[in-house]
Design an enzyme around this catalytic site. Structure first.
Site, mmCIF file in Angstrom:
data_model
loop_
_atom_site.group_PDB
_atom_site.id
_atom_site.type_symbol
_atom_site.label_atom_id
_atom_site.label_comp_id
_atom_site.label_asym_id
_atom_site.label_seq_id
_atom_site.Cartn_x
_atom_site.Cartn_y
_atom_site.Cartn_z
ATOM 1 C CB CYS A 85 -0.952 -0.013 1.203
ATOM 2 S SG CYS A 85 -0.149 0.019 2.811
ATOM 3 C CD GLN A 86 1.442 6.192 -1.293
ATOM 4 O OE1 GLN A 86 0.823 5.563 -2.129
ATOM 5 N NE2 GLN A 86 2.463 6.966 -1.621
#
Length: 122
Positions: A85-86
């Site tokens: 994810c980020q």
């Protein structure tokens, strides 16, 4: 006041327990380790579609963590799963869900997409 402190201590203990338990089923890989294995695995970006469209690791599929329960049929339990994810919060949450559903080989990218220096698709 004592009860507030007690509640905070209990919540902290639960958080610490979950963090260490997660280490038993989720491998956090450096970018180098991640690169070595992700082509033979299921590479899943668990960010939201608008984040994915702005840029993602080449070859990744977008299955947002918010949709993962409904889309489990798209993820094979017999193949390694590489998540990112980020940062690492959402991939860790996705890993917990996969673990509860019986998935074994679950990996996440250390530092997430924001630390990735490899090829991306815009």
């Amino acid at each position: 006041m004592k009860y507030v402190i007690l509640v905070l201590v209990v919540l902290l203990a639960i958080g610490i327990f979950r963090y260490f338990r997660q280490g038993t089923f989720l491998k956090t890989l450096t970018e180098e380790q991640f690169r070595k294995g992700y082509r033979k695995a299921q590479l899943i970006d668990v960010r939201e579609p608008q984040e994915f469209e702005k840029g993602h690791i080449l070859g990744a599929r977008n299955i947002p963590v918010t949709q993962m329960r409904q889309r489990l049929v798209e993820i094979r339990p017999d193949k390694p799963v590489y998540l990112y994810c980020q940062g690492t919060t959402r991939s860790a949450r996705a890993a917990q869900l996969l673990h509860k559903k019986g998935y074994q080989d679950i990996n996440q990218l250390k530092g997430g997409f924001k630390k990735w220096t490899g090829k991306i698709k815009n």
